[in-house]
Design an enzyme around this catalytic site. Structure first.
Site, mmCIF file in Angstrom:
data_model
loop_
_atom_site.group_PDB
_atom_site.id
_atom_site.type_symbol
_atom_site.label_atom_id
_atom_site.label_comp_id
_atom_site.label_asym_id
_atom_site.label_seq_id
_atom_site.Cartn_x
_atom_site.Cartn_y
_atom_site.Cartn_z
ATOM 1 N N LEU A 153 0.638 -1.344 -0.221
ATOM 2 C CA LEU A 153 -0.041 0.103 -0.066
ATOM 3 C C LEU A 153 0.969 1.355 -0.135
ATOM 4 C CD1 LEU A 153 -2.772 -1.174 2.565
ATOM 5 C CD2 LEU A 153 -2.530 -1.534 -0.019
ATOM 6 N N ARG A 154 2.246 0.941 0.233
ATOM 7 C CA ARG A 154 3.173 2.115 -0.108
ATOM 8 C C ARG A 154 2.940 3.195 1.181
ATOM 9 N NH1 ARG A 154 6.391 -0.912 -2.907
ATOM 10 N NH2 ARG A 154 5.864 -0.917 -5.197
ATOM 11 N N ASP A 205 -0.398 -9.576 -5.518
ATOM 12 C CA ASP A 205 0.950 -9.218 -5.357
ATOM 13 C C ASP A 205 1.000 -7.738 -5.866
ATOM 14 O OD1 ASP A 205 3.574 -9.139 -4.817
ATOM 15 O OD2 ASP A 205 4.063 -10.154 -6.467
ATOM 16 N N HIS A 241 3.365 1.692 -8.998
ATOM 17 C CA HIS A 241 4.544 2.537 -8.885
ATOM 18 C C HIS A 241 4.235 3.614 -9.802
ATOM 19 C CE1 HIS A 241 7.499 -0.523 -7.847
ATOM 20 N NE2 HIS A 241 6.933 -1.393 -8.728
#
Length: 425
Positions: free
Chosen positions: A64-65, A305, A309
């Site tokens: 989820l960054r 997965d 980006h």
């Protein structure tokens, strides 16, 4: 709130349910199926005619960054994408920044997800401090803070001695260990080792990078009896190893990322960096065995997965790009394509996306039994849609499936009885 989801095809693999029926919800829980409980008067009716009604999907691997990489995505944006895709529970690996190796990070993520309110986010704690493969974390404290398990976070532990100690520690507290079967040295390449990689001049990642780690880990599991889940298998030989271990009675499970069931090394031939993933896309036989492993149940779960980006990460020459695919938006559509391809029937597929992952996590979720949390996905399996940037909800749009025609659109997603997504179906 009392609600009835009316006239849908209810599929609940945990209870072997597959029938046209009404589903009744009260106070965030399943109140009944087929017949309403006594005195039930709905405040809202959802028409599910010609729709599938199933448990909310559970995704075992979604980055989820947050914290640390908010320029790529945020918990708010990615849980919104999850809800639009029928996913009600996401499992976040520990490779955040800072790493999930202390209870404070677990609590921070929990609060951020609760504030967003779109999907439930479960965390995996790090096996080692900073995921460096050296000092063990305080796994008991991470478990108490709410971690659903512990993991190498995509940074496999090279030292067998350290891994054995980590597995022993996890076993003491009944924790499931989530491992990435990819040798840190052999796996340091760009593509599946074979003719395609050689012709393209790309450094290869041999199958042995995966199977060698699995073989080592299985020997440790055999000694210790710890529950281990292997994430994102990519090769036929890996599936064979897991199948034999399960036949022996070892407490092991495994999953596969949905893109490995639709793409192979041949999709790299135009140096499409959107197909740069780790583990790498392998050959046609590997894909066929992965599909068969999912159908047979050797592979217990199917995951996205998800790795969003920013655009620049995929616009450099292939070898300089970041690996990973943004997968939340396409998880359901690509999964349903497996039914169309004859890989497995719809109820079995839904099991791999709901009850199967829930069992791996040791949670009483992923089903529609009376009293269960009303985490529900309602989708139209016949709705066609085209994967285009304009219809993607994730902040990351790095997907090789742009332009693909998929079937199946989510019309409603419910999280504990609350509608968190409503779309056209």
């Amino acid at each position: 709130m009392r609600m009835v989801i009316q006239g849908g095809r209810v599929i609940d693999p945990a209870h072997q349910t597959d029938s046209i029926a009404d589903l009744f919800i009260a106070d965030g829980q399943i109140a009944g199926l087929g017949r309403p409980p006594g005195g039930f008067i709905p405040e809202q009716v959802i028409n599910a005619h010609k729709h599938i009604v199933c448990p909310g999907l559970i995704d075992l691997c979604a980055r989820l960054r947050e914290p640390g990489q908010e320029h790529k995505a945020t918990i708010a944006s990615e849980t919104r994408a999850a809800a639009a895709g029928g996913i009600t529970t996401l499992v976040c690996p520990p490779d955040t920044d800072p790493v999930i190796d202390e209870p404070a990070v677990v609590e921070w993520i929990r609060r951020r997800a609760k504030f967003a309110g779109q999907a439930r986010v479960l965390t995996l704690g790090a096996l080692t401090h900073r995921l460096r493969g050296g000092h063990l974390t305080e796994m008991a404290a991470l478990q108490e803070a709410g971690c659903a398990g512990v993991s190498d976070g995509g940074h496999p532990i090279a030292s067998s001695r350290v891994l054995r100690r980590a597995l022993e520690y996890a076993a003491t507290f009944g924790l499931t260990v989530f491992l990435t079967p990819l040798d840190p040295e052999l796996g340091n390449g760009l593509a599946h080792e074979g003719q395609v990689a050689t012709r393209m001049g790309l450094s290869g990642i041999p199958v042995a990078a995966e199977t060698g780690m699995i073989a080592r880990d299985l020997e440790l599991i055999r000694d210790l009896g710890v529950r281990v889940h292997f994430g994102r298998l990519s090769s036929s030989r890996a599936v064979d190893l897991i199948a034999r271990a399960q036949a022996e009675g070892l407490p092991v499970t495994a999953d596969v990322a949905v893109h490995h069931l639709h793409l192979t090394e041949m999709d790299l031939t135009r140096f499409d960096s959107r197909c740069h993933v780790r583990p790498p896309l392998r050959g046609l036989r590997d894909q066929a065995v992965l599909r068969a492993g999912l159908a047979s149940g050797v592979l217990t779960a199917l995951c996205s997965d998800h790795q969003p980006h920013e655009p620049d990460a995929k616009q450099a020459p292939f070898g300089d790009t970041e690996p990973g695919i943004s997968g939340l938006d396409t998880l359901l559509g690509l999964s349903l394509r497996l039914v169309r391809d004859g890989v497995l029937p719809l109820p079995a597929l839904i099991e791999r996306l709901t009850w199967g992952p829930a069992r791996i996590l040791g949670l009483d979720r992923g089903h529609l039994g009376v009293g269960a949390r009303a985490d529900i996905c309602v989708f139209n399996p016949e709705t066609d849609w085209r994967v285009e940037p304009s219809v993607l909800n994730s902040q990351g749009q790095n997907t090789p499936f742009l332009g693909w025609e998929l079937q199946g659109r989510v019309t409603y997603t419910l999280l504990e009885g609350h509608i968190v997504h409503e779309g056209e179906g």
